[in-house]
Write a protein that holds these residues in place. Structure first.
Motif, PDB file in Angstrom:
ATOM      1  N   PRO A  19      31.477  35.482 117.769  1.00 30.99           N
ATOM      2  CA  PRO A  19      29.905  35.934 118.396  1.00 30.99           C
ATOM      3  C   PRO A  19      30.079  38.000 118.204  1.00 30.99           C
ATOM      4  O   PRO A  19      31.327  38.410 118.331  1.00 30.99           O
ATOM      5  CB  PRO A  19      30.626  35.893 120.062  1.00 30.99           C
ATOM      6  N   ASP A  20      28.677  38.305 118.088  1.00 35.08           N
ATOM      7  CA  ASP A  20      28.812  40.003 117.816  1.00 35.08           C
ATOM      8  C   ASP A  20      28.693  40.680 119.140  1.00 35.08           C
ATOM      9  O   ASP A  20      29.490  41.316 119.403  1.00 35.08           O
ATOM     10  CB  ASP A  20      27.133  40.022 117.828  1.00 35.08           C
ATOM     11  N   ASN A  66      25.726  35.424 114.899  1.00 31.76           N
ATOM     12  CA  ASN A  66      25.446  34.765 114.236  1.00 31.76           C
ATOM     13  C   ASN A  66      23.350  34.608 113.583  1.00 31.76           C
ATOM     14  O   ASN A  66      22.905  33.270 113.894  1.00 31.76           O
ATOM     15  CB  ASN A  66      25.989  33.315 114.053  1.00 31.76           C
ATOM     16  N   GLY A  67      22.927  35.836 114.739  1.00 28.25           N
ATOM     17  CA  GLY A  67      21.518  35.361 114.351  1.00 28.25           C
ATOM     18  C   GLY A  67      20.843  34.422 115.240  1.00 28.25           C
ATOM     19  O   GLY A  67      19.856  34.618 115.650  1.00 28.25           O
ATOM     20  N   SER A  68      21.585  34.180 116.256  1.00 28.41           N
ATOM     21  CA  SER A  68      21.096  32.828 118.041  1.00 28.41           C
ATOM     22  C   SER A  68      20.622  34.072 119.052  1.00 28.41           C
ATOM     23  O   SER A  68      20.912  35.479 118.990  1.00 28.41           O
ATOM     24  CB  SER A  68      22.025  32.267 118.485  1.00 28.41           C
ATOM     25  N   LEU A  69      20.193  33.620 119.374  1.00 31.97           N
ATOM     26  CA  LEU A  69      19.029  34.270 120.662  1.00 31.97           C
ATOM     27  C   LEU A  69      19.910  34.183 121.949  1.00 31.97           C
ATOM     28  O   LEU A  69      20.914  32.928 121.871  1.00 31.97           O
ATOM     29  CB  LEU A  69      17.492  33.645 120.537  1.00 31.97           C
ATOM     30  N   GLU A  70      20.159  34.830 122.446  1.00 31.17           N
ATOM     31  CA  GLU A  70      21.030  34.839 123.830  1.00 31.17           C
ATOM     32  C   GLU A  70      20.208  33.611 124.404  1.00 31.17           C
ATOM     33  O   GLU A  70      18.687  33.808 125.143  1.00 31.17           O
ATOM     34  CB  GLU A  70      20.917  36.206 124.372  1.00 31.17           C
TER      35      GLU A  70
END
Length: 617
Positions: A19-20, A66-70
């Protein structure tokens, strides 16, 4: 999770992938609202956070990458870590006491409470000093205890909750006082003999509390003289009498002293002396007789006497008369002292002369009570000297007897005395005031001066009456209440009784003389057979007037025994006898007066009640 008072916490989390960052959310309203605590960009599995306020917290970690929204937690989502309880407020704790208490004083009966309150669980800690400190005692709930040892005690206490928050350390001081005060009675007055006081007596009560640190103090002093308890408010002054004084004190905690008792006897008055027999002021008799009596509130009198210039004071004794055989004429003074048990002394004197040439006549009444005689009291005239004759006359109801000028002696106004007589010998005599004049002459025609005596005559018999409780059980001793009336006063009463199986007592009844009784008429009587007992009283006054025998009893009582079958018990077998004879009266052929317990000559519910009240089973 858990409970703590630590605001700065470290939240540990686990993750997969790369995760970022990881967002940490918290809720302190039961998962209704989720607030962002912060983003952990280090993604090292832990996140430090400082809580703002006390409460119950839940936490959720959200990984973002990975570019996903929280994806923020929604209301009602379950916490991943729950609960963490932040509690930074210490418990509230207070020591209290119940009664008895007075200022800082308590007794071993006084309950001491240590109560605490907190949002969460806690322990109470306390210790007691009484010369040394006890070990700390721990209680998970509110507590109560008593202190039994006397004197000063310090109590230290505090409370600590499970979040490790601790209240301040408090302390209280108590003085344990289980000791009652002590009362001292002080009497002030003039002491006489045999434990008596011969003046009014001052009574003072003082109380001291000897409890710890001077005690809690005296609240009340109580006393009673012969009967009722009264609060003491100051000095008392006691006059004549016999007294039993009880007293005790109570301190401000209610500790009561054991009752103390003392007795006081006070007699402030000397006896009163009355001469009964004494010579005339001039006499020709060398044999002199004195007789006396005396009265005192408490009796037990003794006497001493002296004939001045003839005898010294006699030893104290109970004797109430004395003879002196004198040998010469002259002037004499008789001195008499009466002493009561307390030592009070009265003294009187009487002067008389002996002249052998003097004619002296004396009069005597038998019986006589003060100024009273009876219509049949004996009247005796005695003359000393070379006597020729003795003369007398009597005044009554406005007239002299004999009528003036019709008699003999001086002025032809007197009668010749021939021997003892009574006023009842004269048809004109009755009750009232009398004057008797009398004198003698000698064989040389020398006449004595006329003497006179004033008397009152009581010709009326006394009236007495006795009343008694109406029915009796097995108790065989009874007391009579006696009422009486008479001019002179009733000297004694004769009590007669008779027994019968019925209430009918006629004039032909055989009366038995119980005894003669003097005031205060403490009379007892022992019953014999079950049945009716009739009583009468015959009064005799101080001049021997005697009451007539009455035609009817003064009172009739029924003596009963509820043990009707004589087996020593009062039970159903006796009840059967009442049932068998129910409503019987003396007219029934098989009438049994013993079953009529209340004596009303009918066997009914009243007899049944007496039986039940006496029931033994």
């Amino acid at each position: 999770t858990g409970i703590s008072n630590e605001r700065n916490i470290t939240i540990s989390y686990n993750f997969t992938g790369l995760p970022d960052y990881v967002s940490i959310y918290y809720s302190n309203d039961g998962n209704v609202t989720w607030n962002l605590a912060g983003n952990d960009t280090s993604v090292d599995g832990s996140f430090n956070f400082s809580l703002v306020q006390d409460g119950i917290y839940g936490f959720i970690a959200v990984a973002v990458g990975n570019g996903s929204l929280e994806e923020k937690p929604l209301p009602g989502d379950d916490a991943e870590a729950y609960p963490y309880i932040l509690d930074t407020i210490p418990p509230y704790v207070l020591a209290e006491v119940d009664s008895p208490i007075y200022n800082d004083y308590i007794t071993s009966l006084t309950p001491i409470y240590i109560n605490a309150s907190d949002l969460h669980s806690y322990n109470i800690y306390y210790r007691i000093w009484n010369g040394s400190w006890s070990a700390w005692k721990i209680h998970p709930t509110n507590i109560s205890f008593n202190i039994h040892e006397e004197c000063i005690h310090y109590i230290e206490y505090y409370a600590k909750d499970f979040a490790n928050n601790s209240s301040p350390l408090y302390n209280v001081t108590f003085y344990v006082d289980n000791s009652a005060p002590e009362t001292t009675l002080t009497l002030s007055g003039t002491t006489g003999n045999n434990g008596w006081y011969v003046s009014n007596v001052g009574v003072d009560l003082y109380a001291t509390d000897y409890g710890c640190n001077g005690g809690c103090g005296v609240a009340f002093i109580y006393y009673k003289i012969n009967n009722t308890w009264i609060e003491y408010n100051g000095s008392l002054l006691i006059g004549e009498g016999r007294y039993n004084i009880s007293y005790y004190s109570v301190d401000n905690l209610g500790n009561e002293e054991q009752i103390k008792n003392t007795s006081i006897k006070v007699d402030t008055s000397p006896p009163q002396i009355y001469m009964i027999e004494y010579p005339p002021s001039i006499t020709n008799n060398l044999t002199i007789f004195f007789e006396w009596t005396a009265f005192d509130s408490f009796n037990n009198l003794s006497y001493s006497y002296s004939l001045v210039n003839y005898s010294t004071w006699s030893n104290w004794s109970k004797s109430t008369s004395v003879y002196f055989n004198l040998t010469s004429e002259g002037n004499y003074t008789f001195m008499l002292k009466a002493k009561d048990e307390a030592g009070n002394v009265a003294i009187i004197s009487y002067n008389f002369s002996i002249d052998m040439e003097t004619i002296i006549t004396t009069i005597k009444f038998i019986p006589r009570y003060n100024e009273w005689i009876g219509i049949n009291s004996l009247i005796n005239l005695t003359c000393y000297g070379n006597v020729n004759a003795t003369y007398y006359r009597i005044w009554y109801n406005g007239s002299w007897h004999p009528e003036p000028g019709t008699g003999i002696g001086k002025g032809h106004n007197f009668s010749l005395y021939t021997g003892t007589f009574t006023l009842g010998d004269f048809p004109w005599a009755g009750e009232g005031q009398y004057y008797i004049e009398f004198y003698s002459d000698d064989k040389n025609a020398n006449e004595e001066e006329v003497n006179n005596e004033s008397i009152l005559v009581d010709a009326t018999s006394p009236s007495t009456f006795i009343s008694i409780q109406k029915s009796f059980t097995k108790e065989i001793n009874i007391s009579f209440n006696v009422s009486s009336y008479d001019n002179v006063g009733v000297d004694y009463i004769k009590i007669y009784y008779s027994y019968s199986e019925s209430r009918n007592f006629t004039n032909s009844v055989n009366w038995s003389h119980l005894n003669d009784f003097y005031s205060p008429y403490n009379i007892t009587f022992s019953f014999g057979e079950v049945g009716y007992y009739a009583f009468i009283s015959i009064g005799v006054d101080y001049v021997n007037n005697t009451e007539n025998f009455p035609s009817q009893p003064d009172d009739i009582i029924k003596f009963y025994n509820p043990d009707l079958n004589g087996d020593g018990r009062i039970n159903v077998l006796d009840l059967i006898k009442i049932i068998i004879n129910w409503m019987h009266t003396p007219s029934n052929e098989n009438w049994n007066h013993k079953i009529d317990l209340n004596g009303d000559e009918i066997i009914n519910a009243e007899d049944l009640i007496i039986l039940i009240l006496s029931w033994t089973g």
